[in-house]
Design an enzyme around this catalytic site. Structure first.
Site, mmCIF file in Angstrom:
data_model
loop_
_atom_site.group_PDB
_atom_site.id
_atom_site.type_symbol
_atom_site.label_atom_id
_atom_site.label_comp_id
_atom_site.label_asym_id
_atom_site.label_seq_id
_atom_site.Cartn_x
_atom_site.Cartn_y
_atom_site.Cartn_z
ATOM 1 N N GLU A 174 5.866 8.983 13.800
ATOM 2 C CA GLU A 174 4.954 8.051 14.476
ATOM 3 C C GLU A 174 4.568 8.578 15.857
ATOM 4 O O GLU A 174 4.760 7.911 16.885
ATOM 5 C CB GLU A 174 5.572 6.641 14.561
ATOM 6 C CG GLU A 174 5.752 6.031 13.174
ATOM 7 C CD GLU A 174 5.991 4.529 13.155
ATOM 8 O OE1 GLU A 174 6.172 3.911 14.209
ATOM 9 O OE2 GLU A 174 5.999 3.967 12.044
ATOM 10 N N TYR A 240 3.783 -1.110 6.531
ATOM 11 C CA TYR A 240 4.732 -2.191 6.251
ATOM 12 C C TYR A 240 3.986 -3.429 5.777
ATOM 13 O O TYR A 240 2.875 -3.715 6.238
ATOM 14 C CB TYR A 240 5.534 -2.537 7.506
ATOM 15 C CG TYR A 240 6.613 -1.515 7.808
ATOM 16 C CD1 TYR A 240 7.848 -1.589 7.173
ATOM 17 C CD2 TYR A 240 6.397 -0.471 8.702
ATOM 18 C CE1 TYR A 240 8.849 -0.654 7.429
ATOM 19 C CE2 TYR A 240 7.388 0.468 8.964
ATOM 20 C CZ TYR A 240 8.610 0.369 8.322
ATOM 21 O OH TYR A 240 9.591 1.287 8.570
ATOM 22 N N GLU A 296 7.788 5.587 5.203
ATOM 23 C CA GLU A 296 8.268 4.251 5.597
ATOM 24 C C GLU A 296 7.396 3.211 4.918
ATOM 25 O O GLU A 296 6.174 3.179 5.140
ATOM 26 C CB GLU A 296 8.238 4.063 7.117
ATOM 27 C CG GLU A 296 9.284 4.894 7.829
ATOM 28 C CD GLU A 296 9.381 4.621 9.315
ATOM 29 O OE1 GLU A 296 9.063 3.498 9.753
ATOM 30 O OE2 GLU A 296 9.764 5.559 10.047
ATOM 31 N N GLN A 345 14.687 -0.148 4.937
ATOM 32 C CA GLN A 345 15.617 0.960 5.016
ATOM 33 C C GLN A 345 16.773 0.714 4.049
ATOM 34 O O GLN A 345 16.830 -0.335 3.433
ATOM 35 C CB GLN A 345 16.121 1.121 6.433
ATOM 36 C CG GLN A 345 15.002 1.446 7.414
ATOM 37 C CD GLN A 345 15.500 1.932 8.775
ATOM 38 O OE1 GLN A 345 16.689 2.117 8.999
ATOM 39 N NE2 GLN A 345 14.570 2.124 9.703
HETATM 40 O O1 AHR Z 1 11.745 1.313 10.242
HETATM 41 C C1 AHR Z 1 11.721 0.777 11.519
HETATM 42 C C2 AHR Z 1 10.742 1.494 12.443
HETATM 43 O O2 AHR Z 1 9.450 1.287 11.989
HETATM 44 C C3 AHR Z 1 10.862 2.978 12.515
HETATM 45 O O3 AHR Z 1 11.843 3.405 13.400
HETATM 46 C C4 AHR Z 1 9.507 3.392 12.980
HETATM 47 O O4 AHR Z 1 9.154 4.678 12.546
HETATM 48 C C5 AHR Z 1 8.610 2.318 12.443
HETATM 49 O O5 AHR Z 1 7.761 1.824 13.408
#
Ligand code: AHR
Length: 494
Positions: A174, A240, A296, A345
């Site tokens: 990121e 996300y 992610e 995660q």
């Molecule tokens: O997964 C949590 C966080 O989300 C990670 O550290 C980052 O890469 C993202 O913004």
């Protein structure tokens, strides 16, 4: 509307890279410490410091690849703090995640040990944001050089004679945000520079992954591909599923049908992202050599009440199970470009597959989806077509009610299905073409009457897979009834 699906057993879309079933473990909250690592002296039964219960559960998922140490943590991590005798390792502040003390007891050696125990390939993310080219270059030398060199000697002094095999190496994380707040143009130059010194030693060939875009930042992908595509093997993408806004994401367990729909809509957006980032990449890489690495992905809610906001601890319900199944279907659909994906995660953080509390452990609904779906790993994705009923809240916006993916391996066809609607069951007519007559169909289902059903330490098996009795097979045709908010895996065998 009935759902009619024709699956073509003789028409493959490509191999489903098993790495799309990858995971991510960051030094964040209780993921590494407590969740995976308890230390050798812990009362929690462990193998060289790694807790046995979690290890045994994770092994059943056949996790192909594990990303570490971050995340945002990666661009503040100085690997030399995490080697040598543990009692001498530097205690530092985890500034990004909760401001807690990081004792560096879990470092490079412990990570490789974890990967060996899990049977997973390591994927290490290097520090571009606050680290030097030399630091990154020396880490690669430490891990992979077999011979006489300062870093190889240091590794040997720390008890590891032979180098490890390391394939997947990320050059920052990121970098548009926590990894240095860079512009795409600046990072592209930095990527070119840092990756130059991430050497291939002996027969260890790195698969280099450039830090990619945040969700729909297509400009980032365009610049990276234009300036550096020949120097990378993969380009990452982070997205996300946040039902609300970043300021008010919504509860993991206390939600209504409107929030359910919003979650499904946001999850479904992954399909558009992969299509559009892939289209940008096609301009520079029409043969699709460079993989999209979705390193992610997953749901992100408000933290559980009473927990450290910096720890990102959230519960996991049937809603998460559907999100996971739908994402995996989308990745499989894009198997020509998506070469890896890492659920965020692994333990106790975000859409975790395992939650722990002291000595206790539970498996989340998401865990069960990954366990049911592991048969897709490295299988041939099968083409399908059909008509699908719609799921909506009554407004203009609609989603397909059913999400599907099919694959073939070892003479068996696996069809996974999920019903996105929390209200209506889905009736399906499914035909398998291009195959011998299928004689048997067995199935497994994950479902629950409550849309927010989840496992707790008191009731750890409330949501668990069961045999699926809702499919009737005649010749190569199946009639299936999918309960609301359910995930099913069918196995068809001649
Ligand atoms: O997964 C949590 C966080 O989300 C990670 O550290 C980052 O890469 C993202 O913004």
């Amino acid at each position: 509307m009935p759902n009619r699906i024709v699956i073509h057993a003789d028409w493959t879309l490509g191999t489903i890279n098993k790495n799309i079933y990858g995971h991510f473990a960051e030094h964040l909250g209780r993921c590494i410490y407590e969740g995976l690592w308890v230390g050798e002296d812990s009362s929690v039964p462990n193998t060289q410091g790694i807790r046995n219960d979690v290890l045994a559960a994770l092994k059943k998922l056949n996790i192909p690849v594990l990303r570490w140490p971050g995340g945002c943590f990666a661009d503040e991590y100085h690997w030399k703090d995490g080697i040598g005798p543990r009692q001498n390792r530097k205690r530092m502040i985890n500034t990004h995640w909760g401001g807690v003390v990081e004792n560096n007891h879990f470092g490079t050696h412990e990570f490789f040990q974890l990967c060996e125990l899990l049977g997973s390939e390591p994927y290490i993310c290097g520090n571009v944001g606050s680290g030097s080219v030399q630091e990154m270059s020396e880490w690669v030398e430490y891990m992979t050089f077999d011979g006489e060199s300062p870093m190889a000697n240091l590794r040997q002094e720390n008890g590891r004679e032979k180098p490890w095999k390391l394939k997947y190496f990320g050059v920052g994380n990121e970098n548009w945000g926590c990894g240095g707040s860079m512009t795409a143009e600046y990072y592209a130059d930095q990527y070119r520079r840092y990756q130059t010194y991430a050497r291939n030693y002996g027969d260890n060939k790195l698969y280099k992954i450039a830090g990619g875009a945040n969700s729909d930042d297509y400009h980032w992908t365009d610049v990276l591909m234009k300036q550096a595509h020949s120097m990378m093997d993969g380009l990452s993408l982070h997205y996300y599923t946040v039902p609300g806004t970043w300021a008010n994401k919504g509860s993991a367990t206390d939600f209504d049908k409107r929030e359910w729909f919003a979650t499904m809509r946001k999850a479904n957006h992954m399909d558009e992202l992969l299509t559009r980032h892939g289209t940008v990449m096609d301009r520079y890489d029409p043969k699709k050599r460079v993989g999209i690495i979705v390193d992610e992905w997953g749901t992100w809610y408000d933290v559980e009440p009473g927990t450290n906001p910096g720890f990102l601890y959230q519960q996991n319900t049937m809603r998460d199970a559907i999100v996971a199944a739908h994402h995996l279907h989308i990745f499989q659909k894009h198997c020509d470009r998506v070469q890896m994906a890492n659920l965020a995660q692994m333990v106790n953080v975000l859409q975790a597959v395992v939650l722990t509390e002291g000595e206790k452990m539970l498996l989340t609904p998401t865990y069960h989806v990954l366990e049911m779906f592991k048969v897709h790993q490295d299988a041939e994705a099968l083409a399908f077509h059909g008509t699908f009923g719609e799921y909506s809240l009554g407004g203009e916006e609609t989603l397909p009610q059913v999400s599907v993916s099919a694959s073939k391996k070892d003479g068996k066809v696996h069809v996974s299905l999920c019903n996105l609607s929390p209200d209506d069951s889905a009736e399906l007519e499914l035909e398998l073409r291009g195959a011998e007559e299928a004689h048997t169909c067995t199935g497994v289902i994950l479902a629950n009457d409550a849309i927010n059903a989840h496992n707790t330490f008191e009731q750890p098996n409330l949501v668990a897979p069961a045999a699926f009795e809702g499919a009737r097979m005649t010749g190569n045709k199946l009639k299936i009834s999918l309960p609301p908010a359910s995930v099913v895996m069918l196995t068809l065998e001649p």
